[in-house]
Design a protein around this motif. Sequence first.
Motif, PDB file in Angstrom:
ATOM      1  N   CYS A   1       0.200  10.056  -3.533  1.00  0.00           N
ATOM      2  CA  CYS A   1       0.391   9.143  -2.407  1.00  0.00           C
ATOM      3  C   CYS A   1       0.088   7.715  -2.872  1.00  0.00           C
ATOM      4  O   CYS A   1      -0.462   7.497  -3.953  1.00  0.00           O
ATOM      5  CB  CYS A   1      -0.506   9.545  -1.236  1.00  0.00           C
ATOM      6  SG  CYS A   1      -2.268   9.364  -1.565  1.00  0.00           S
ATOM      7  N   VAL A   2       0.443   6.745  -2.039  1.00  0.00           N
ATOM      8  CA  VAL A   2       0.239   5.339  -2.400  1.00  0.00           C
ATOM      9  C   VAL A   2      -1.227   5.045  -2.673  1.00  0.00           C
ATOM     10  O   VAL A   2      -1.571   4.385  -3.664  1.00  0.00           O
ATOM     11  CB  VAL A   2       0.787   4.407  -1.288  1.00  0.00           C
ATOM     12  CG1 VAL A   2       0.433   2.962  -1.568  1.00  0.00           C
ATOM     13  CG2 VAL A   2       2.287   4.569  -1.149  1.00  0.00           C
ATOM     14  N   ALA A   3      -2.114   5.542  -1.820  1.00  0.00           N
ATOM     15  CA  ALA A   3      -3.547   5.256  -1.975  1.00  0.00           C
ATOM     16  C   ALA A   3      -4.085   5.802  -3.294  1.00  0.00           C
ATOM     17  O   ALA A   3      -4.777   5.092  -4.034  1.00  0.00           O
ATOM     18  CB  ALA A   3      -4.327   5.848  -0.807  1.00  0.00           C
ATOM     19  N   CYS A   4      -3.757   7.045  -3.622  1.00  0.00           N
ATOM     20  CA  CYS A   4      -4.263   7.647  -4.865  1.00  0.00           C
ATOM     21  C   CYS A   4      -3.636   6.998  -6.105  1.00  0.00           C
ATOM     22  O   CYS A   4      -4.317   6.791  -7.111  1.00  0.00           O
ATOM     23  CB  CYS A   4      -4.009   9.152  -4.868  1.00  0.00           C
ATOM     24  SG  CYS A   4      -5.012  10.027  -3.641  1.00  0.00           S
ATOM     25  N   ALA A   5      -2.353   6.665  -6.024  1.00  0.00           N
ATOM     26  CA  ALA A   5      -1.698   5.997  -7.149  1.00  0.00           C
ATOM     27  C   ALA A   5      -2.320   4.626  -7.393  1.00  0.00           C
ATOM     28  O   ALA A   5      -2.535   4.223  -8.546  1.00  0.00           O
ATOM     29  CB  ALA A   5      -0.203   5.863  -6.886  1.00  0.00           C
ATOM     30  N   THR A   6      -2.652   3.908  -6.303  1.00  0.00           N
ATOM     31  CA  THR A   6      -3.284   2.593  -6.431  1.00  0.00           C
ATOM     32  C   THR A   6      -4.651   2.710  -7.100  1.00  0.00           C
ATOM     33  O   THR A   6      -4.988   1.928  -7.997  1.00  0.00           O
ATOM     34  CB  THR A   6      -3.419   1.934  -5.049  1.00  0.00           C
ATOM     35  OG1 THR A   6      -2.119   1.814  -4.467  1.00  0.00           O
ATOM     36  CG2 THR A   6      -4.060   0.559  -5.150  1.00  0.00           C
ATOM     37  N   VAL A   7      -5.441   3.679  -6.681  1.00  0.00           N
ATOM     38  CA  VAL A   7      -6.773   3.887  -7.277  1.00  0.00           C
ATOM     39  C   VAL A   7      -6.638   4.180  -8.764  1.00  0.00           C
ATOM     40  O   VAL A   7      -7.365   3.608  -9.583  1.00  0.00           O
ATOM     41  CB  VAL A   7      -7.522   5.034  -6.553  1.00  0.00           C
ATOM     42  CG1 VAL A   7      -8.750   5.453  -7.325  1.00  0.00           C
ATOM     43  CG2 VAL A   7      -7.893   4.607  -5.148  1.00  0.00           C
ATOM     44  N   ARG A   8      -5.708   5.052  -9.136  1.00  0.00           N
ATOM     45  CA  ARG A   8      -5.522   5.392 -10.556  1.00  0.00           C
ATOM     46  C   ARG A   8      -5.118   4.172 -11.374  1.00  0.00           C
ATOM     47  O   ARG A   8      -5.589   3.976 -12.485  1.00  0.00           O
ATOM     48  CB  ARG A   8      -4.473   6.488 -10.723  1.00  0.00           C
ATOM     49  CG  ARG A   8      -5.003   7.838 -10.364  1.00  0.00           C
ATOM     50  CD  ARG A   8      -3.920   8.884 -10.575  1.00  0.00           C
ATOM     51  NE  ARG A   8      -4.558  10.173 -10.727  1.00  0.00           N
ATOM     52  CZ  ARG A   8      -4.765  10.769 -11.890  1.00  0.00           C
ATOM     53  NH1 ARG A   8      -4.344  10.225 -12.995  1.00  0.00           N
ATOM     54  NH2 ARG A   8      -5.379  11.928 -11.936  1.00  0.00           N
ATOM     55  N   GLU A   9      -4.216   3.346 -10.838  1.00  0.00           N
ATOM     56  CA  GLU A   9      -3.787   2.143 -11.559  1.00  0.00           C
ATOM     57  C   GLU A   9      -4.940   1.172 -11.737  1.00  0.00           C
ATOM     58  O   GLU A   9      -5.108   0.579 -12.802  1.00  0.00           O
ATOM     59  CB  GLU A   9      -2.630   1.467 -10.828  1.00  0.00           C
ATOM     60  CG  GLU A   9      -1.336   2.247 -10.933  1.00  0.00           C
ATOM     61  CD  GLU A   9      -0.238   1.685 -10.060  1.00  0.00           C
ATOM     62  OE1 GLU A   9      -0.450   0.646  -9.405  1.00  0.00           O
ATOM     63  OE2 GLU A   9       0.838   2.308 -10.026  1.00  0.00           O
ATOM     64  N   ARG A  10      -5.744   1.006 -10.709  1.00  0.00           N
ATOM     65  CA  ARG A  10      -6.899   0.096 -10.809  1.00  0.00           C
ATOM     66  C   ARG A  10      -7.918   0.608 -11.801  1.00  0.00           C
ATOM     67  O   ARG A  10      -8.481  -0.157 -12.577  1.00  0.00           O
ATOM     68  CB  ARG A  10      -7.535  -0.114  -9.446  1.00  0.00           C
ATOM     69  CG  ARG A  10      -6.700  -0.988  -8.568  1.00  0.00           C
ATOM     70  CD  ARG A  10      -7.362  -1.257  -7.259  1.00  0.00           C
ATOM     71  NE  ARG A  10      -6.529  -2.166  -6.483  1.00  0.00           N
ATOM     72  CZ  ARG A  10      -6.697  -2.426  -5.211  1.00  0.00           C
ATOM     73  NH1 ARG A  10      -7.688  -1.866  -4.548  1.00  0.00           N
ATOM     74  NH2 ARG A  10      -5.901  -3.251  -4.588  1.00  0.00           N
ATOM     75  N   GLN A  11      -8.160   1.913 -11.811  1.00  0.00           N
ATOM     76  CA  GLN A  11      -9.103   2.489 -12.761  1.00  0.00           C
ATOM     77  C   GLN A  11      -8.593   2.345 -14.192  1.00  0.00           C
ATOM     78  O   GLN A  11      -9.368   2.211 -15.122  1.00  0.00           O
ATOM     79  CB  GLN A  11      -9.357   3.955 -12.440  1.00  0.00           C
ATOM     80  CG  GLN A  11     -10.198   4.146 -11.208  1.00  0.00           C
ATOM     81  CD  GLN A  11     -10.333   5.599 -10.798  1.00  0.00           C
ATOM     82  OE1 GLN A  11      -9.573   6.459 -11.235  1.00  0.00           O
ATOM     83  NE2 GLN A  11     -11.291   5.873  -9.949  1.00  0.00           N
ATOM     84  N   ALA A  12      -7.295   2.350 -14.355  1.00  0.00           N
ATOM     85  CA  ALA A  12      -6.710   2.211 -15.692  1.00  0.00           C
ATOM     86  C   ALA A  12      -6.620   0.748 -16.115  1.00  0.00           C
ATOM     87  O   ALA A  12      -6.241   0.456 -17.240  1.00  0.00           O
ATOM     88  CB  ALA A  12      -5.330   2.853 -15.728  1.00  0.00           C
ATOM     89  N   GLY A  13      -6.936  -0.182 -15.210  1.00  0.00           N
ATOM     90  CA  GLY A  13      -6.899  -1.598 -15.562  1.00  0.00           C
ATOM     91  C   GLY A  13      -5.509  -2.175 -15.553  1.00  0.00           C
ATOM     92  O   GLY A  13      -5.209  -3.112 -16.276  1.00  0.00           O
ATOM     93  N   ARG A  14      -4.648  -1.621 -14.715  1.00  0.00           N
ATOM     94  CA  ARG A  14      -3.283  -2.127 -14.635  1.00  0.00           C
ATOM     95  C   ARG A  14      -3.009  -2.610 -13.225  1.00  0.00           C
ATOM     96  O   ARG A  14      -3.597  -2.146 -12.268  1.00  0.00           O
ATOM     97  CB  ARG A  14      -2.286  -1.023 -14.980  1.00  0.00           C
ATOM     98  CG  ARG A  14      -2.461  -0.510 -16.374  1.00  0.00           C
ATOM     99  CD  ARG A  14      -1.509   0.590 -16.634  1.00  0.00           C
ATOM    100  NE  ARG A  14      -1.812   1.693 -15.713  1.00  0.00           N
ATOM    101  CZ  ARG A  14      -1.367   2.922 -15.887  1.00  0.00           C
ATOM    102  NH1 ARG A  14      -0.616   3.208 -16.887  1.00  0.00           N
ATOM    103  NH2 ARG A  14      -1.683   3.871 -15.022  1.00  0.00           N
ATOM    104  N   LYS A  15      -2.078  -3.531 -13.124  1.00  0.00           N
ATOM    105  CA  LYS A  15      -1.715  -4.049 -11.819  1.00  0.00           C
ATOM    106  C   LYS A  15      -0.239  -4.440 -11.847  1.00  0.00           C
ATOM    107  O   LYS A  15       0.238  -4.994 -12.822  1.00  0.00           O
ATOM    108  CB  LYS A  15      -2.564  -5.269 -11.497  1.00  0.00           C
ATOM    109  CG  LYS A  15      -2.284  -5.898 -10.156  1.00  0.00           C
ATOM    110  CD  LYS A  15      -3.181  -7.086  -9.928  1.00  0.00           C
ATOM    111  CE  LYS A  15      -2.846  -7.765  -8.621  1.00  0.00           C
ATOM    112  NZ  LYS A  15      -3.629  -8.982  -8.443  1.00  0.00           N
ATOM    113  N   TRP A  16       0.454  -4.136 -10.754  1.00  0.00           N
ATOM    114  CA  TRP A  16       1.855  -4.542 -10.654  1.00  0.00           C
ATOM    115  C   TRP A  16       1.898  -6.005 -10.266  1.00  0.00           C
ATOM    116  O   TRP A  16       1.252  -6.438  -9.333  1.00  0.00           O
ATOM    117  CB  TRP A  16       2.591  -3.704  -9.616  1.00  0.00           C
ATOM    118  CG  TRP A  16       2.743  -2.299 -10.054  1.00  0.00           C
ATOM    119  CD1 TRP A  16       1.995  -1.230  -9.674  1.00  0.00           C
ATOM    120  CD2 TRP A  16       3.671  -1.802 -11.009  1.00  0.00           C
ATOM    121  NE1 TRP A  16       2.403  -0.093 -10.311  1.00  0.00           N
ATOM    122  CE2 TRP A  16       3.436  -0.416 -11.142  1.00  0.00           C
ATOM    123  CE3 TRP A  16       4.674  -2.374 -11.770  1.00  0.00           C
ATOM    124  CZ2 TRP A  16       4.179   0.378 -12.002  1.00  0.00           C
ATOM    125  CZ3 TRP A  16       5.409  -1.575 -12.615  1.00  0.00           C
ATOM    126  CH2 TRP A  16       5.165  -0.223 -12.732  1.00  0.00           C
TER     127      TRP A  16
END
Length: 103
Positions: A71-86
């Motif tokens: 989902c959007v919320a979980c994908a956002t958390v994973r991206e932030r934890q990985a140090g990436r941002k769109w």
Amino acid sequence: MMDIEPMESCADPLDQASKRELQQIEAVLADRRAALAHREAPDEDDAGRYCLDCAETIDPKRVAAVDAVRCVACATVRERQAGRKWGKGGALHFVEEQEYGGR
């Protein structure tokens, strides 16, 4: 280290370098294909597709658009934890750790 086939005799060093680079690219692509093949399959039923992290139903429009498995919320958390941002225009870039509280 990647296994690279022995070079056939090329008189031109640039040809040798090009062939070696192509072999390395092919090896990396093969590794990534193998990793994707072992990726966890999404959980689906008649009600839709479920997020791999929180098990909530994923919006069917999101699944259709990006073949989402989260989902959007979980994908956002994973991206932030990985140090990436769109960024603007959908460009993916790395961000400094301080931007997300130094995690």
